[in-house]
Design a protein around this motif. Structure first.
Motif, mmCIF file in Angstrom:
data_model
loop_
_atom_site.group_PDB
_atom_site.id
_atom_site.type_symbol
_atom_site.label_atom_id
_atom_site.label_comp_id
_atom_site.label_asym_id
_atom_site.label_seq_id
_atom_site.Cartn_x
_atom_site.Cartn_y
_atom_site.Cartn_z
ATOM 1 N N TYR A 37 7.820 7.928 0.332
ATOM 2 C CA TYR A 37 7.711 6.760 1.203
ATOM 3 C C TYR A 37 9.081 6.262 1.649
ATOM 4 C CZ TYR A 37 2.906 6.295 -0.522
ATOM 5 O OH TYR A 37 1.598 6.521 -0.836
ATOM 6 N N VAL A 41 8.238 0.878 3.315
ATOM 7 C CA VAL A 41 6.831 1.133 2.988
ATOM 8 C C VAL A 41 6.615 1.016 1.484
ATOM 9 C CG1 VAL A 41 4.980 2.850 3.023
ATOM 10 C CG2 VAL A 41 6.482 2.581 5.017
ATOM 11 N N LEU A 75 2.915 0.124 9.772
ATOM 12 C CA LEU A 75 2.325 0.374 8.457
ATOM 13 C C LEU A 75 0.847 -0.005 8.569
ATOM 14 C CD1 LEU A 75 2.366 1.084 5.500
ATOM 15 C CD2 LEU A 75 3.519 -1.078 5.002
ATOM 16 N N TYR A 76 -0.005 0.996 8.827
ATOM 17 C CA TYR A 76 -1.365 0.689 9.252
ATOM 18 C C TYR A 76 -2.423 0.797 8.151
ATOM 19 C CZ TYR A 76 -1.638 5.816 9.801
ATOM 20 O OH TYR A 76 -1.594 7.173 9.602
ATOM 21 N N TRP A 94 1.723 5.319 7.441
ATOM 22 C CA TRP A 94 2.580 4.600 8.380
ATOM 23 C C TRP A 94 2.986 5.492 9.546
ATOM 24 C CZ3 TRP A 94 4.138 7.315 4.262
ATOM 25 C CH2 TRP A 94 5.250 8.132 4.398
ATOM 26 N N VAL A 98 9.153 1.902 10.569
ATOM 27 C CA VAL A 98 8.554 0.683 10.023
ATOM 28 C C VAL A 98 9.655 -0.355 9.925
ATOM 29 C CG1 VAL A 98 7.351 -0.364 8.091
ATOM 30 C CG2 VAL A 98 6.855 2.006 8.720
ATOM 31 N N PHE A 107 2.965 -4.794 9.867
ATOM 32 C CA PHE A 107 1.605 -4.279 9.910
ATOM 33 C C PHE A 107 0.947 -4.417 11.275
ATOM 34 C CE2 PHE A 107 2.246 -5.163 5.398
ATOM 35 C CZ PHE A 107 1.673 -4.057 4.786
#
Length: 289
Positions: A37, A41, A75-76, A94, A98, A107
Motif C-alpha cells: 500500500y 492508503v 481511495l474507493y 485505490w 491518493v 475518498f
C-alpha cells in the motif's frame, strides 16, 4: 515492545464513562506484508483496523464487526474486520494518486457502513454519509446520530504500528457534562508518538493520573483471515453448475484469490465434478413413501 498487539478496556466508574486502548504491531505488519500500500492508503487502513477493534470491544457478540467505506474517489474501497476473538483483517483498493487531506479529498463522495455479523442472527447494518476531517470524526458522527451516545476516537497509524484511544458515555448513566468535557480535553493532548510507542499504563498515567480509573486485563489481537476452501466451494455452488462449467470451459481451471490474505484456491475439472456430485448426493429426496 510492551502492549504489542493488545486491546485494553478501562473505566471511570464514578462518572459512567468507559475507555479503550488498542495497539497493533505484528498483526498490522501481517496486513501490510500481503499488499504494497502507498503510505496514505496504509495510514487510513491502519486507523480503520484500530477503530474496528475499539468498536467491537463495546459489543457483546459472537461473529464479526466490519467497518467499510465505499466511495467514488481515489481511495474507493476500505474494509476492516474484527471478530469477537480479537482477530483482524483488512483490505483497501485505490487509484493513484491518493492525496493528503480530508475524507472528501481522499475518498470522494461515499458512505460509511458498519456491519455486525452475529452468529445465528441476521446481520445488522448502520450507514452514514462519509463526512468530516477524518475517519475518527465520521465514526463519532455515526454514534452521535445512530446510537445517541457521546463518543470520541483518536486513531493513528504509520508503517510500523496502528493505535487508537476510545471514550464513550455508558448507556443509561447519569453523569455531569463537565466530567465528559474534562476527560475528552485531557485525551486531546495525546500525541501520535505517545499512542504508537508508550505502554498503555504510561498513556493512562499521562492523561488520567488524577482520575479514578479501573483498568482491565489486556487482551491479545492477531491477524487471521477467515477464508477457507469450504467457503470458496460454497460460493461456487451458489454460482451454479452451468456457470462454473462455462468458466472451466474457457480457462481450464478455476482460480480464486482471497483479497485479504492473497491465498489462492484452485479447482480443476475433477474438483468441480466432485463438488457438484456431492451436492446432488446431499440434496433431500422429493420422493414420498
Amino acid at each position: 515492545m510492551k502492549n504489542s498487539d493488545s486491546f485494553q478496556r478501562f473505566l471511570f466508574e464514578d462518572v459512567g464513562i468507559r475507555g479503550e486502548l488498542v495497539r497493533l504491531d505484528a498483526s498490522w505488519q501481517a496486513v501490510l506484508q500481503r499488499h504494497p500500500y502507498p503510505a496514505n492508503v496504509s495510514r487510513h487502513l491502519g486507523q480503520a483496523l484500530a477503530a474496528v477493534v475499539l468498536l467491537s470491544g463495546t459489543i457483546k457478540f459472537k461473529g464479526a464487526l466490519i467497518v467499510q467505506i465505499q466511495s467514488q474517489g481515489p481511495l474507493y474501497t476500505l474494509v476492516a474486520q474484527a471478530t469477537h476473538r480479537q482477530t483482524i483483517r483488512g483490505i483497501a483498493h485505490w487509484r493513484d494518486p491518493v492525496p493528503e487531506g480530508s475524507l472528501r479529498e481522499v475518498f470522494g463522495e461515499g458512505r460509511l457502513v458498519l456491519t455486525l455479523q452475529n452468529d445465528g442472527t441476521e446481520p445488522y447494518q448502520g450507514v452514514v454519509a462519509l463526512e468530516g476531517k477524518s475517519l475518527a470524526s465520521a465514526l463519532e458522527s455515526y454514534f452521535s446520530n445512530s446510537e445517541q451516545l457521546a463518543t470520541r476516537l483518536w486513531l493513528f497509524a504509520d508503517g510500523q504500528r496502528a493505535a487508537g484511544l476510545f471514550l464513550q458515555v455508558l448507556p443509561a448513566q447519569i453523569r455531569a457534562e463537565d466530567d465528559w468535557t474534562r476527560l475528552v480535553t485531557l485525551a486531546e493532548t495525546i500525541t501520535e508518538h505517545e499512542m504508537l510507542h508508550l505502554p498503555f499504563e504510561d498513556v493512562l498515567y499521562r492523561l488520567y493520573h488524577e482520575e479514578k480509573v479501573r483498568v482491565f486485563e489486556a487482551e491479545p489481537v492477531v491477524f487471521r483471515c477467515t477464508c477457507s476452501r469450504q467457503r470458496i466451494e460454497a460460493m461456487l455452488l451458489a454460482l451454479g453448475k452451468a456457470e462454473v462449467e462455462d468458466i472451466l470451459e474457457e480457462k481450464g481451471r478455476i482460480e480464486v484469490d482471497c483479497d485479504f490474505c492473497n491465498k489462492r484456491y484452485q479447482f480443476d475439472r475433477v474438483d468441480i465434478g466432485a463438488l457438484f456430485s456431492d451436492e446432488i448426493k446431499s440434496a433431500p429426496s422429493s420422493t414420498r413413501h
